[in-house]
Each structure stands twice: as structure tokens, then as C-alpha cells.
Enzyme design. Structure first.
Site, mmCIF file in Angstrom:
data_model
loop_
_atom_site.group_PDB
_atom_site.id
_atom_site.type_symbol
_atom_site.label_atom_id
_atom_site.label_comp_id
_atom_site.label_asym_id
_atom_site.label_seq_id
_atom_site.Cartn_x
_atom_site.Cartn_y
_atom_site.Cartn_z
ATOM 1 N N GLU A 189 30.102 -2.250 30.516
ATOM 2 C CA GLU A 189 29.565 -3.084 31.598
ATOM 3 C C GLU A 189 30.043 -2.610 32.966
ATOM 4 O O GLU A 189 30.790 -3.304 33.673
ATOM 5 C CB GLU A 189 29.937 -4.555 31.361
ATOM 6 C CG GLU A 189 29.366 -5.057 30.053
ATOM 7 C CD GLU A 189 29.509 -6.556 29.807
ATOM 8 O OE1 GLU A 189 28.681 -7.117 29.098
ATOM 9 O OE2 GLU A 189 30.457 -7.160 30.328
ATOM 10 N N GLU A 384 25.335 -5.094 22.874
ATOM 11 C CA GLU A 384 25.959 -6.409 22.626
ATOM 12 C C GLU A 384 24.899 -7.492 22.710
ATOM 13 O O GLU A 384 24.060 -7.469 23.619
ATOM 14 C CB GLU A 384 27.041 -6.731 23.672
ATOM 15 C CG GLU A 384 28.322 -5.960 23.522
ATOM 16 C CD GLU A 384 29.382 -6.394 24.539
ATOM 17 O OE1 GLU A 384 29.395 -7.565 24.943
ATOM 18 O OE2 GLU A 384 30.184 -5.517 24.918
HETATM 19 C C1 BG6 Z 1 30.688 -8.820 27.248
HETATM 20 C C2 BG6 Z 1 31.912 -7.985 27.020
HETATM 21 O O1 BG6 Z 1 30.646 -9.139 28.583
HETATM 22 O O2 BG6 Z 1 30.625 -10.084 26.687
HETATM 23 C C3 BG6 Z 1 32.714 -8.365 25.788
HETATM 24 O O3 BG6 Z 1 31.610 -6.620 26.982
HETATM 25 C C4 BG6 Z 1 32.768 -9.879 25.673
HETATM 26 O O4 BG6 Z 1 33.979 -7.772 25.888
HETATM 27 C C5 BG6 Z 1 31.361 -10.415 25.516
HETATM 28 O O5 BG6 Z 1 33.598 -10.355 24.674
HETATM 29 C C6 BG6 Z 1 31.281 -11.907 25.330
HETATM 30 O O6 BG6 Z 1 31.993 -12.560 26.323
HETATM 31 P P1 BG6 Z 1 33.089 -13.640 25.984
HETATM 32 O O7 BG6 Z 1 33.691 -14.011 27.257
HETATM 33 O O8 BG6 Z 1 32.355 -14.761 25.342
HETATM 34 O O9 BG6 Z 1 34.034 -12.991 25.039
#
Ligand code: BG6
Length: 483
Positions: A189, A384
Site C-alpha cells: 500500500e 487483499e
Molecule cells: C491493509 C493492510 O490495509 O488492510 C493489512 O495491508 C491490514 O496489513 C488490512 O491488516 C486490514 O486492515 P486491519 O486494520 O483491519 O488489519
């Protein structure tokens, strides 16, 4: 419905600081991720947790006289349990595992002459285990875990010396793992840099006299990462043709809040600077013209050299990866209220949201894939996507997570539609195959996995792994392709 593409990468994603633990093993240094405490009073809907701590708070965490809990020092202990986890991923039917490598293990201070041998061997064993399990590895080189010594000594990524340290680190690991790791992403990101400079760059506000200087340092840090990424791509070409280099962007698809042209325009500007800007630089190899006006109007200044711009121009990424969790809306009114610093965007009355306020929008994924393909025509990969929910084990030692099955299958269906639209998507790694410590809120209780991990927010529990209902659903989907 049957998923149309046969030759497709299906898997899950994690990051070192959220899963590994073992923060004090084999000479590892502390990273900024290891130094942010769990906040029992946190507001789940607020995005300020990432930026809530000062350099002094981070420094204090080293001695930890207050006895606070630092969840990312412990993760889910994958450092010791990776064989068990990879076996479960294989059983679920994953053919790719996206993970990250801890800079703080390989070069704990960043500027050592030689890498830490035992860390090199540790990751070799992990990658070999994946290979033996029939899984490709997609490796993020830096995932929100700048080693603290680098921020202390050099002030983080706004210092160009850090570029050299990162290039050295990347060159070492590409040489070591070129035959085991095919897909590489230099930065997770990359667009977090200006939204949370400490998270993406290891740059602290307290190191600057004025807001203006701090803001410019963040943009300098981002430029340095653009250049470092391009340089790593250039070097990769001399190391192995097996290496495929992509980028990773936190995708921020937004819709205008209504058809008032004023809001349509605000949304266009938001999409340009918060989304397309990143891909434009990394694919077209130059700062887009709309950004010049933005820099001028916002008084943003950072230093670029002709040599750096040349490297950026000549070394575009081979494919795009992005995280996709939600969409939101944009209006002039909202932007004015948020002072331009909008991470979550506005509400959309047509969408439901999670407890953390993340608005679920599977169709938005199809929209996003179409938009990116039409604009860039390079292969796409969703690195993701997933849903965070508070969960506990039931009396059968499982979690009946039908909401996750719905979430995933609706997104898969829209991905399928995008493929039918002609979009070239070649893979998907869900966040996450296994419960991990949350990035933003540092909770263990915000669970994303197909696999439940028995730890609570204070790392109490056995750490044992249990399959949720979604694990079996995904496994069946992989066997039949049926949605
Ligand atoms: C993304 C990141 O922004 O979102 C991850 O690359 C992160 O590292 C994921 O865990 C989900 O966000 P969160 O805050 O719910 O863990």
C-alpha cells in the site's frame, strides 16, 4: 455459477509484523509496528489510531516501564508454527501465499555490511515449505514494518540514504530467493505514505518544526519509495527473468455522493490524487499533469533528480496488485469537513458496513477492475480483500462464519464478471487465510481468517489453529470451481 478462469492463482495474504511474533529472536530489531501498543479504549470506527502516538511514545516502548501490551511483537507466532500454517493453507487449496519479509531480521540496523545468516536461512525454509506444498510465493519487501533503528538514525524514508539501504536489502534477498519466489511487491500500500507517514515511511511528526515541513517530508518519502521501487525493478532484470515485479496500492474507489456536477468534479479530483496518481507514476513513469496543479495549490515540494525520474520512466511495474475492502462516497461538503484528509470517505446508503465502518461493495470490485484494466491494460491481481469480524469458537471448536462465505463468494462472483468483461485478472489473495493482529487497531479480536487462532487481544491463549466453516467452503470451491 462456475468460475471461468482455470489458470488462476488463489490464496491468502499476511504480513510479517502481523503473524510472525518472535520479535526478539536471532538479533531482530524492533520495528515501528512492534512499538505501537494495544489500546483497550480504542474507537473502532476511528482511523486516528495509526497516527495517535509520538516519537516519545515509541521510544518509551523500548523499556516499556508501563507494562503495555505490544501485539505485533507476538503476532500469531507463525515464526515457530509456519509448517503447520502452510500445511493448512495447502489443505484449503491455496496455490499462492502472499507474505512479507522482515527487513528487521535480515538487516536489523539497516546498514550492516552483511545480512543476518540465520534470518536468511529462516525465510529460505519458509519459501521452500511453500514450494513443497505447491504454492507460489508473492513477497512484499516492506509491509508497514520499518526497522526502528532506521527511523532513529536516518529519520525514515524522507532521507535518501534509506533508499540505498532498501536497495541493498532488496538486492540481497532477490539474489537469495530468485528461484523460490516469483512474485515481488516492493511496498505494501505505497499510498499510505502521506496518510500515515509513520506507518509507511517511519517518518515522525515531532522531527519537524512545522506542519508544512512534515507534509513535504512525507511527499519526499513517497517519491523516494517510487524511485527505490523502480531501481529494484531495474536490478531485478539483471538477477533473474523469474522475478515478476508488481506494485501494491490501497485501492480507494469512491463514488460521487449525488449527480451535482460540483460533487462529480470533487470525486474526479479525489480519484486522480488518491488512486490513479500512484498507478500513473508506476506505470506511465512520470508525475501526471493533474498532480502538478495539486502540488502547486497545496504548496507541496520535494526533490527529484533527472537520474531518478529516468529510472522511474524506464522501469514500470509488470502488473498491478491492490487491496480492496470497501468503497465510499465523496462530496464537496464532506471534503471541507474533513479538511481534505479523508481516509474513509462518506457513507453510501445502498451499502452495509462492518463494525469498523468499512462499507461492503462487491460490485465496486468489478467497477474497479474494469477501470484499472481500461486505463492501464496490464495484468491485475487482488492482493487483499476480506472481512473483519469479532468471533469466538463455538462448542464444536469452529466458527459458523456464513457472513464471510457470503462476502468472499460475492466478491469472487464480481471478479468472474470482470473476467467476462474482458479484464485480465490473474489472481486473488484474501486477507487473510488465518487470523492475524489487525494493522490499524492492533486487535486480535478483529478476525479475518478462514482459520481461527486461539489468542486474545493480550496474546493469551493456546495459539492453536481451528478451521472455520469458511475454510471448508473455500476448499470445496477450489475443488469444484462452483460459486
Ligand atoms: C491493509 C493492510 O490495509 O488492510 C493489512 O495491508 C491490514 O496489513 C488490512 O491488516 C486490514 O486492515 P486491519 O486494520 O483491519 O488489519
Amino acid at each position: 455459477m462456475k468460475f471461468v478462469k482455470k489458470d488462476f492463482l488463489w490464496g491468502g495474504a499476511t504480513s510479517a509484523s502481523q503473524v510472525e511474533g518472535a520479535y526478539d529472536v536471532d538479533g531482530k530489531s524492533l520495528t515501528i509496528a512492534d512499538m505501537r501498543p494495544f489500546n483497550p479504549n480504542l474507537d473502532r470506527k476511528s482511523v486516528s489510531e495509526l497516527n495517535a502516538y509520538t516519537r516519545e511514545d515509541y521510544e518509551k516502548s523500548i523499556e516499556n516501564k508501563e507494562g503495555l501490551h505490544y501485539p505485533k511483537r507476538f503476532g500469531v507466532d507463525q515464526y515457530h508454527r509456519y509448517k503447520e500454517d502452510i500445511a493448512l493453507f495447502k489443505e484449503a487449496g491455496m496455490n499462492i501465499y502472499r507474505m512479507s519479509i522482515a527487513w528487521s531480521r535480515i538487516f536489523p540496523n539497516g546498514d550492516e555490511a552483511e545480512p543476518n545468516k540465520s534470518a536468511i536461512e529462516f525465510y529460505r525454509s519458509v519459501f521452500q515449505e511453500c514450494k513443497d506444498a505447491g504454492m507460489e510465493v508473492m513477497l512484499t519487501i516492506q509491509h508497514y514494518d520499518v526497522p526502528y533503528p532506521i527511523t532513529k538514525e536516518y529519520g525514515g524514508w524522507s532521507n535518501k540514504k534509506v533508499v540505498d539501504l532498501f536497495i541493498k536489502f532488496s538486492t540481497v534477498i532477490m539474489n537469495e530467493y530468485k528461484d523460490l519466489v516469483k512474485y515481488w511487491l516492493p511496498f505494501n500500500e505505497i499510498n499510505i505514505a502521506t496518510l500515515s507517514p509513520v506507518t509507511g515511511l517511519g517518518v515522525f511528526k515531532e522531527d519537524f518544526k512545522t506542519e508544512e515541513e512534515y507534509k513535504n517530508a512525507a511527499w519526499q518519502g513517497l517519491h523516494n519509495q517510487f524511485y527505490a521501487q523502480a531501481k529494484v525493478i531495474e536490478i531485478a532484470k539483471t538477477i533473474s527473468s523469474n522475478i515478476e515485479m508488481g506494485c501494491m496500492v490501497a485501492n480507494m474507489t469512491t463514488y460521487y455522493s449525488d449527480c451535482n456536477p460540483v460533487n462529480v468534479m470533487e470525486n474526479l479530483k479525489f480519484q486522480q490524487m488518491e488512486r490513479y496518481f500512484y498507478y500513473d507514476v508506476m506505470i506511465k513513469g512520470k508525475y501526471p499533469t493533474y498532480s502538478e496543479r495539486y502540488f502547486e495549490e497545496h504548496n507541496i515540494k520535494f526533490e527529484t533528480t533527472p537520474e531518478e525520474m529516468n529510472v522511474i520512466k524506464n522501469n514500470p511495474i509488470h502488473y498491478i496488485t491492490f487491496s480492496y475492502y470497501m468503497t465510499s462516497t465523496i462530496s464537496k461538503e464532506l471534503l471541507e469537513k474533513a479538511g481534505g484528509n479523508l481516509l474513509m470517505g462518506g457513507k453510501n446508503p445502498f451499502l452495509k458496513a462492518t463494525e469498523w465502518g468499512w462499507q461492503i461493495d462487491p460490485i465496486g470490485l468489478r467497477v474497479t477492475l474494469n477501470e484499472l484494466w481500461d486505463r492501464y491494460e496490464i495484468p491485475l491481481f487482488i492482493s487483499e480483500n476480506g472481512i473483519g469480524v469479532v468471533e469466538t469458537l463455538d462448542s464444536n471448536n469452529t466458527v459458523e462464519d456464513d457472513y464471510r462465505i457470503d462476502y468472499l463468494s460475492e466478491h469472487f462472483k464480481q471478479m468472474n464478471e470482470a473476467i467476462l468483461d474482458g479484464v485480465n485478472v490473474f489472481g486473488y489473495t484474501m486477507w487473510t487465510p488465518i487470523d492475524v493482529v489487525s494493522l490499524s487497531t492492533n486487535e486480535m479480536s478483529k478476525r479475518y481468517g478462514l482459520i481461527f487462532v486461539d489468542y486474545d487481544d493480550y496474546h493469551k491463549g493456546t495459539g492453536d489453529r481451528f478451521k472455520k466453516k469458511s475454510f471448508n467452503w473455500f476448499k470445496k470451491f477450489r475443488e469444484t470451481g462452483e460459486l
